[in-house]
Design a protein around this motif. Structure first.
Motif, PDB file in Angstrom:
ATOM      1  N   ARG A 257       0.837  -1.210   0.000  1.00  0.00           N
ATOM      2  CA  ARG A 257       0.000   0.000   0.000  1.00  0.00           C
ATOM      3  C   ARG A 257       0.868   1.255   0.000  1.00  0.00           C
ATOM      4  N   TRP A 258       1.963   1.211   0.742  1.00  0.00           N
ATOM      5  CA  TRP A 258       2.881   2.353   0.787  1.00  0.00           C
ATOM      6  C   TRP A 258       3.485   2.588  -0.591  1.00  0.00           C
ATOM      7  N   ILE A 259       3.866   1.493  -1.268  1.00  0.00           N
ATOM      8  CA  ILE A 259       4.411   1.622  -2.630  1.00  0.00           C
ATOM      9  C   ILE A 259       3.391   2.290  -3.542  1.00  0.00           C
ATOM     10  N   ALA A 260       2.126   1.857  -3.438  1.00  0.00           N
ATOM     11  CA  ALA A 260       1.080   2.417  -4.302  1.00  0.00           C
ATOM     12  C   ALA A 260       0.854   3.891  -4.017  1.00  0.00           C
ATOM     13  N   GLU A 261       0.909   4.270  -2.743  1.00  0.00           N
ATOM     14  CA  GLU A 261       0.587   5.649  -2.365  1.00  0.00           C
ATOM     15  C   GLU A 261       1.756   6.606  -2.583  1.00  0.00           C
ATOM     16  N   ARG A 262       2.972   6.114  -2.420  1.00  0.00           N
ATOM     17  CA  ARG A 262       4.129   7.008  -2.436  1.00  0.00           C
ATOM     18  C   ARG A 262       4.987   6.918  -3.693  1.00  0.00           C
ATOM     19  N   GLU A 263       4.903   5.800  -4.399  1.00  0.00           N
ATOM     20  CA  GLU A 263       5.875   5.549  -5.448  1.00  0.00           C
ATOM     21  C   GLU A 263       5.283   5.421  -6.851  1.00  0.00           C
ATOM     22  N   GLY A 264       4.049   5.864  -7.057  1.00  0.00           N
ATOM     23  CA  GLY A 264       3.536   5.858  -8.427  1.00  0.00           C
ATOM     24  C   GLY A 264       2.275   5.072  -8.660  1.00  0.00           C
ATOM     25  N   GLY A 265       1.493   4.827  -7.616  1.00  0.00           N
ATOM     26  CA  GLY A 265       0.201   4.194  -7.790  1.00  0.00           C
ATOM     27  C   GLY A 265       0.284   2.728  -8.171  1.00  0.00           C
ATOM     28  N   GLN A 266      -0.763   2.259  -8.855  1.00  0.00           N
ATOM     29  CA  GLN A 266      -0.859   0.844  -9.201  1.00  0.00           C
ATOM     30  C   GLN A 266       0.238   0.412 -10.176  1.00  0.00           C
ATOM     31  N   GLU A 267       0.748   1.351 -10.985  1.00  0.00           N
ATOM     32  CA  GLU A 267       1.831   1.014 -11.899  1.00  0.00           C
ATOM     33  C   GLU A 267       3.077   0.615 -11.118  1.00  0.00           C
ATOM     34  N   ALA A 268       3.317   1.276  -9.992  1.00  0.00           N
ATOM     35  CA  ALA A 268       4.468   0.934  -9.170  1.00  0.00           C
ATOM     36  C   ALA A 268       4.299  -0.448  -8.548  1.00  0.00           C
ATOM     37  N   VAL A 269       3.079  -0.773  -8.151  1.00  0.00           N
ATOM     38  CA  VAL A 269       2.814  -2.102  -7.602  1.00  0.00           C
ATOM     39  C   VAL A 269       3.062  -3.164  -8.660  1.00  0.00           C
ATOM     40  N   THR A 270       2.610  -2.896  -9.880  1.00  0.00           N
ATOM     41  CA  THR A 270       2.828  -3.829 -10.979  1.00  0.00           C
ATOM     42  C   THR A 270       4.315  -4.021 -11.246  1.00  0.00           C
ATOM     43  N   ALA A 271       5.068  -2.929 -11.235  1.00  0.00           N
ATOM     44  CA  ALA A 271       6.510  -3.017 -11.469  1.00  0.00           C
ATOM     45  C   ALA A 271       7.177  -3.846 -10.371  1.00  0.00           C
ATOM     46  N   PHE A 272       6.751  -3.637  -9.133  1.00  0.00           N
ATOM     47  CA  PHE A 272       7.305  -4.424  -8.025  1.00  0.00           C
ATOM     48  C   PHE A 272       6.977  -5.904  -8.197  1.00  0.00           C
ATOM     49  N   ALA A 273       5.720  -6.194  -8.528  1.00  0.00           N
ATOM     50  CA  ALA A 273       5.298  -7.589  -8.677  1.00  0.00           C
ATOM     51  C   ALA A 273       6.097  -8.288  -9.775  1.00  0.00           C
ATOM     52  N   ARG A 274       6.339  -7.601 -10.873  1.00  0.00           N
ATOM     53  CA  ARG A 274       7.091  -8.192 -11.977  1.00  0.00           C
ATOM     54  C   ARG A 274       8.555  -8.404 -11.603  1.00  0.00           C
ATOM     55  N   ALA A 275       9.140  -7.437 -10.899  1.00  0.00           N
ATOM     56  CA  ALA A 275      10.536  -7.584 -10.486  1.00  0.00           C
ATOM     57  C   ALA A 275      10.684  -8.720  -9.484  1.00  0.00           C
ATOM     58  N   ARG A 276       9.722  -8.846  -8.604  1.00  0.00           N
ATOM     59  CA  ARG A 276       9.769  -9.895  -7.579  1.00  0.00           C
ATOM     60  C   ARG A 276       9.726 -11.280  -8.218  1.00  0.00           C
ATOM     61  N   ILE A 277       8.758 -11.501  -9.112  1.00  0.00           N
ATOM     62  CA  ILE A 277       8.611 -12.831  -9.697  1.00  0.00           C
ATOM     63  C   ILE A 277       9.744 -13.119 -10.674  1.00  0.00           C
ATOM     64  N   ALA A 278      10.303 -12.091 -11.316  1.00  0.00           N
ATOM     65  CA  ALA A 278      11.415 -12.312 -12.242  1.00  0.00           C
ATOM     66  C   ALA A 278      12.637 -12.831 -11.481  1.00  0.00           C
ATOM     67  N   ALA A 279      12.903 -12.258 -10.306  1.00  0.00           N
ATOM     68  CA  ALA A 279      14.023 -12.728  -9.498  1.00  0.00           C
ATOM     69  C   ALA A 279      13.764 -14.141  -8.988  1.00  0.00           C
TER      70      ALA A 279
END
Length: 270
Positions: free
Chosen positions: A136-158
């Motif tokens: 939720r903090w990522i979504a609110e502070r770091e660019g909304g739902q697009e930031a959450v998507t970027a995090f999710a993709r980076a997490r699963i890629a690793a």
């Protein structure tokens, strides 16, 4: 959904509730060659309840001796030892020497029993809430739902690096099974089975299901990486995060031409 140190049946416990029955604490009655029926069920339930009390007492009071546990719980030391033996066998508690502060007296230090990481994880530690708060903090502070998507993709890629090695080492018709085995090694209890015009990849456990309920980007990123690893479009049919019993992904049967292309996907040309 995937990932985490895993564990089936993600019901969280707090306060005076019992240690969750996730297969970590087993019923000693299961090994007895006695007729099945209510008396045995009641015996097994009582054994599990008492064993949970032993584990809870260690959680509340820290590493404890047999005598201390017996005194706190109103049990005989023989009964406590029996339950501790089962908890040790299930990797819920471990025996260790009590740490001595100051001058050491003569004789062997008292043996105490402490919770293992596995045993401690059986109790509520608010990991799901922490993860959801971070998302939720990522979504609110770091660019909304697009930031959450970027995090999710980076997490699963690793996370998928090991999966990629397993899939690329498998034969053309064995990639789904190889992926399932790799997922299972991470605690996802995955299987692959034949289906009409394709296969189904089933994940029977989702360590991040509670977070994925709020952030479906985790499921979406996982589906994308499955398609990339398998070299074909896949379709997510069901997810535990949405209330289904199993995360199910349909993998269509691909042609020999597609197989040849997929077998070199992600590899450097010779």
């Amino acid at each position: 959904m995937t990932q985490g140190t895993g564990r089936p049946d993600r019901r969280r416990l707090s306060g005076s509730e019992e240690l969750r029955n996730n297969g970590v604490v087993k019923n000693v009655g299961e090994a007895r060659e006695t007729p099945t029926g209510p008396p045995q069920e009641e015996f097994a339930t009582g054994e599990r309840s008492t064993r949970n009390r032993v584990a809870r007492s260690i959680l509340d009071h820290g590493p404890s001796t047999v005598a201390e546990l017996a005194g706190r719980l109103g049990l005989t030391q023989a009964a406590v030892r029996r339950h501790l033996d089962a908890l040790v066998a299930d990797d819920v508690v471990e025996a260790r020497e009590r740490r001595v502060y100051g001058a050491r007296t003569r004789g062997r230090p008292a043996k105490v029993f402490a919770l293992t990481d596995c045993g401690r994880d059986a109790f509520d530690q608010s990991y799901d809430k922490l993860a959801a708060d971070a998302m939720r903090w990522i979504a609110e502070r770091e660019g909304g739902q697009e930031a959450v998507t970027a995090f999710a993709r980076a997490r699963i890629a690793a996370q998928a690096r090991a999966y990629r090695r397993a899939v690329e080492a498998a034969g053309p018709g064995e990639r789904a099974e190889a992926l399932a085995k790799a997922l299972s090694q991470d605690g996802y209890a995955a299987t692959a089975r034949s289906a009409p015009v394709g296969e189904q990849l089933c994940q029977h456990h989702c360590p991040v299901a509670h977070v994925a309920e709020q952030f479906p980007q985790l499921c979406e990123a996982e589906t994308e990486i499955f398609a990339e690893l398998l070299g074909t479009h896949v379709q997510r049919l069901a997810t535990i995060a949405h209330g289904d019993g199993v995360c199910t992904t349909f993998i269509p049967r691909i042609s020999q031409t597609d197989n040849a292309s997929a077998s070199t996907a992600g590899r450097n040309p010779a």
